[in-house]
Design an enzyme around this catalytic site. Structure first.
Site, mmCIF file in Angstrom:
data_model
loop_
_atom_site.group_PDB
_atom_site.id
_atom_site.type_symbol
_atom_site.label_atom_id
_atom_site.label_comp_id
_atom_site.label_asym_id
_atom_site.label_seq_id
_atom_site.Cartn_x
_atom_site.Cartn_y
_atom_site.Cartn_z
ATOM 1 N N CYS A 1 0.791 -1.241 0.000
ATOM 2 C CA CYS A 1 0.000 0.000 0.000
ATOM 3 C C CYS A 1 0.821 1.288 0.000
ATOM 4 C CB CYS A 1 -0.994 0.047 1.160
ATOM 5 S SG CYS A 1 -2.276 -1.214 1.105
ATOM 6 N N ASP A 2 2.137 1.238 0.025
ATOM 7 C CA ASP A 2 2.923 2.464 -0.056
ATOM 8 C C ASP A 2 4.321 2.189 -0.602
ATOM 9 O OD1 ASP A 2 3.318 5.195 0.079
ATOM 10 O OD2 ASP A 2 3.937 5.176 2.173
ATOM 11 N N LEU A 3 4.372 1.426 -1.689
ATOM 12 C CA LEU A 3 5.658 1.124 -2.307
ATOM 13 C C LEU A 3 6.140 2.354 -3.067
ATOM 14 C CD1 LEU A 3 7.577 -1.311 -2.554
ATOM 15 C CD2 LEU A 3 6.489 -1.807 -4.745
#
Length: 197
Positions: free
Chosen positions: A28-30
């Protein structure tokens, strides 16, 4: 960065994404800031910051991913899967090649416009799934609302290509690889295993 070094980073990131996908975990936050070198002067890396990650069947947040790496389904309010991490991965690969973010939108509307500048308008069935459709498309149509950013610039549909944006990259396999990560349809987007192969 050279494509050789990008490949070494890509393999390690994809191995992590394959592991996550096997267990239905979405990062969810690469983004580049969440990928660290294990040691200076070595190409071993690790992915960090799983603070907003979730299981695919227990999605907690609707507003996730840093904007430049945010998948279209997040922007458009479409239920998401592990495929959003592959979108982010494709953006990161392009950025490692050029040194600049691929889609540096000032806000979500411009972010989507950046994507449409290269990828064209999403398929009708993707637009129909959007719970936020009226924010980005004309009422009851599939016509995008064109936005002007703070510098007075307006992104135009289908006016750029990946080779053009990637500084006239001649490596057709690399361009195809990135393009497969950036498919509008998360179902058709390349999986980590396919990317590793």
């Amino acid at each position: 960065m050279s494509t050789g070094l990008i490949r070494r980073f890509a393999i390690q990131i994809l191995q992590a994404l394959k592991f996550q996908r096997d267990y239905d975990i979405i990062h969810c936050d690469l983004k580049p800031e969440n990928i660290l070198l294990k040691q200076p002067n070595k190409s071993g890396i690790k992915i960090i910051d799983y603070g907003s990650s979730c299981f695919q069947y227990q999605r907690i947040y609707t507003y996730i991913q840093s904007r430049f790496y945010r998948a279209p389904e997040i922007i458009m309010g479409i239920p998401y899967t592990t495929s959003i991490d592959m979108w982010s991965f494709g953006c990161i690969m392009a950025e490692l090649y050029t040194g600049y973010p691929l889609f540096p939108g000032e806000n979500e509307a411009e972010q989507l416009a950046y994507v449409m500048e290269i990828k064209g308008i999403p398929p009708d069935y993707i637009i129909e799934l959007s719970s936020r459709r009226n924010l980005f498309f004309e009422k009851d149509s599939f016509v995008p609302i064109l936005v002007t950013n703070s510098r007075g610039w307006r992104r135009l549909l289908n006016t750029k290509t990946l080779p053009n944006v990637l500084k006239k990259c001649q490596d057709t396999k690399f361009l195809e690889f990135i393009d497969l990560c950036l498919d509008w349809d998360p179902v058709n987007r390349m999986t980590p295993l396919e990317a590793l192969q």
